[in-house]
Write a protein that holds these residues in place. Structure first.
Motif, PDB file in Angstrom:
ATOM      1  N   ASP A 169       1.042  -4.628   9.556  1.00  8.68           N
ATOM      2  CA  ASP A 169       2.208  -4.482   7.999  1.00  8.68           C
ATOM      3  C   ASP A 169       2.194  -4.096   6.731  1.00  8.68           C
ATOM      4  O   ASP A 169       2.322  -4.338   5.545  1.00  8.68           O
ATOM      5  N   ALA A 170       1.317  -2.859   7.628  1.00  4.16           N
ATOM      6  CA  ALA A 170       1.548  -2.028   6.079  1.00  4.16           C
ATOM      7  C   ALA A 170       2.106  -0.780   6.023  1.00  4.16           C
ATOM      8  O   ALA A 170       2.339  -0.683   7.243  1.00  4.16           O
ATOM      9  N   SER A 207      -0.302  -6.795   3.649  1.00  5.96           N
ATOM     10  CA  SER A 207      -0.487  -8.606   3.260  1.00  5.96           C
ATOM     11  C   SER A 207      -2.364  -8.817   3.489  1.00  5.96           C
ATOM     12  O   SER A 207      -2.533  -8.195   4.541  1.00  5.96           O
ATOM     13  N   VAL A 208      -2.357 -10.417   2.900  1.00  3.35           N
ATOM     14  CA  VAL A 208      -3.623 -11.045   3.001  1.00  3.35           C
ATOM     15  C   VAL A 208      -3.145 -12.030   3.633  1.00  3.35           C
ATOM     16  O   VAL A 208      -2.261 -12.705   3.210  1.00  3.35           O
ATOM     17  N   TRP A 220      -0.133 -13.079   1.972  1.00  3.97           N
ATOM     18  CA  TRP A 220      -0.127 -13.127   0.463  1.00  3.97           C
ATOM     19  C   TRP A 220       0.435 -11.282   0.430  1.00  3.97           C
ATOM     20  O   TRP A 220      -0.418 -10.677   0.200  1.00  3.97           O
ATOM     21  N   PRO A 221       1.515 -11.418  -0.008  1.00  3.94           N
ATOM     22  CA  PRO A 221       2.142  -9.837  -0.153  1.00  3.94           C
ATOM     23  C   PRO A 221       1.263  -8.861  -0.837  1.00  3.94           C
ATOM     24  O   PRO A 221       0.909  -9.634  -2.610  1.00  3.94           O
ATOM     25  N   ILE A 222       0.532  -7.615  -1.132  1.00  3.59           N
ATOM     26  CA  ILE A 222       0.002  -6.745  -2.249  1.00  3.59           C
ATOM     27  C   ILE A 222       0.416  -5.473  -2.332  1.00  3.59           C
ATOM     28  O   ILE A 222       1.077  -4.589  -0.495  1.00  3.59           O
ATOM     29  N   ARG A 223       1.024  -4.817  -2.885  1.00  5.67           N
ATOM     30  CA  ARG A 223       1.083  -3.634  -3.764  1.00  5.67           C
ATOM     31  C   ARG A 223       0.686  -2.994  -4.100  1.00  5.67           C
ATOM     32  O   ARG A 223      -0.131  -3.214  -5.962  1.00  5.67           O
ATOM     33  N   MET A 256       0.239  -8.808  -6.732  1.00  2.47           N
ATOM     34  CA  MET A 256       0.177  -9.618  -5.320  1.00  2.47           C
ATOM     35  C   MET A 256       1.129 -10.544  -5.587  1.00  2.47           C
ATOM     36  O   MET A 256       1.531 -11.256  -7.070  1.00  2.47           O
ATOM     37  N   LEU A 257       1.874 -11.356  -4.315  1.00  2.00           N
ATOM     38  CA  LEU A 257       2.329 -13.083  -4.637  1.00  2.00           C
ATOM     39  C   LEU A 257       1.775 -13.394  -3.916  1.00  2.00           C
ATOM     40  O   LEU A 257       1.418 -13.560  -2.860  1.00  2.00           O
TER      41      LEU A 257
END
Length: 362
Positions: A169-170, A207-208, A220-223, A256-257
């Protein structure tokens, strides 16, 4: 065929030392997607105010057309009108200089720019498990006439490379881009520092799991993004529309979303730091300016579906930091020993912004 219309109103307020800067901006964007073609049209009106002057104007109207020849390969053509005002008075230039640093987010920095047209190409090449992307482009700004200050780059060429790696997922992308512009000093009235810049950037997307409800298997997507931009051949780095000379810029951004029912929250954190130096010699007199600035910005967006095709997104944020510079002047004596004097200043930066965005997709 899909279309989207987005209207945004933004209010920004900054205090830099004893100076206060406010900006009120209204943006409108239209986007059209047809098969492999995307068309975008942007327009912006604004009011920028300081103790030195108030500027009512508009940013360049920009049109852009992207054509995807195949996945990963894109040809782009674009055009932009001149801003209004196009050339700046002395008072307007001084007003923009009240917050003239890359660490303060203001759209008014695009005032004083001429019309431009250009094209860009991006190509992608799979290399095993990696994807190598190459991009290049050219932009042309006609030489402006007149006697007042403008921000003119002339002909700009750009190129870059990016390497993307995906694992699970990364996704990680590392890139390097460079630009070089031909604009000269226009007899001393060009606000463009000259030369070009090289930018190094690293972007990580992953994502986490939702820690509050792990059984739902929600991600939860993170950039996370970090970049370093270094100008070169910027012989005119000390400009009247800048509080400190143009210099090296470092940045780190995290977003983060988060979802809660129909709502989507997007908290963000940004760190920016700029360091610069400028030196000039006139006869036996040597002048040197060394400046630095940093800001920390935190903000949050909330996307609210309004049913059907509409979305409402209120945004809010806070900025704090510092800016300072030292000025020194020296004279070389007959014995070869420099003598002179120096002064310096350090000011705090505080700011807030509020924004409301309404979009409609159809």
């Amino acid at each position: 065929m899909r279309s989207r219309i987005t209207v945004t109103g933004t209010a920004r307020s900054y205090h830099i030392g004893d100076s206060s800067v406010t900006e009120r901006v209204a943006n409108a964007r239209y986007e059209l997607y047809v098969s492999r073609v995307r068309f975008r049209l942007d327009g912006t009106v604004l009011r920028y105010a300081t103790h030195a002057d108030t500027i009512d104007g508009s940013l360049p109207v920009a049109a852009r057309l992207d054509f995807v020849t195949r996945p990963g390969d894109t040809v782009t053509v674009f055009a932009r009108s001149a801003s209004h005002p196009f050339d700046l008075s002395t008072r307007q230039t001084t007003a923009l200089g009240a917050a003239g640093t890359s660490t303060v987010d203001l759209e008014s920095s695009a005032l004083g720019t001429p019309a431009v047209g250009g094209a860009r190409v991006a190509l992608a090449f799979p290399v095993g498990d990696l994807v190598l992307a190459a991009r290049g482009g050219i932009e042309v700004e006609p030489r402006p006439s007149g006697t007042l200050p403008v921000y003119w780059r002339g002909t700009t060429v750009r190129g870059g490379l990016a390497l993307t790696s995906s694992s699970g997922d990364a996704t990680i992308t590392a890139s390097i881009d460079a630009t070089r512009s031909s604009g000269d000093s226009l007899g001393g009235r060009n606000l463009f520092p000259g030369g070009g810049s090289a930018t190094f950037q690293m972007v990580t997307d992953f994502s986490v799991p939702n820690p509050f409800d792990p059984l739902e298997d929600e991600q939860w997507p993170i950039r996370a993004l970090a970049f370093y931009a270094r100008p070169f051949s910027n012989d005119r780095s000390d400009q009247p529309n800048l509080l400190i000379p143009q210099g090296n810029l470092f940045g780190a951004v995290g977003t983060m979303l988060l979802s809660a029912g129909d709502l989507t929250f997007a908290p963000s954190f940004t760190l920016l730091r700029e360091t610069s130096a400028s030196e000039s010699v006139s006869g036996l007199i040597r002048n040197r300016i060394a400046g630095s600035a940093w800001t920390v910005q935190s903000g949050i967006d909330v996307t609210i579906p309004l049913g059907g095709a509409f979305e409402l997104t209120p945004q809010a944020g806070y900025t704090f930091g510092s800016i300072g510079a030292s000025f020194s002047q020296s004279v070389v004596t007959r014995r070869g020993r420099p003598v002179g004097q120096s002064t310096s200043f350090t000011d705090a930066i505080r700011g807030t912004w509020l924004s409301v965005q309404l979009s409609a997709a159809f």
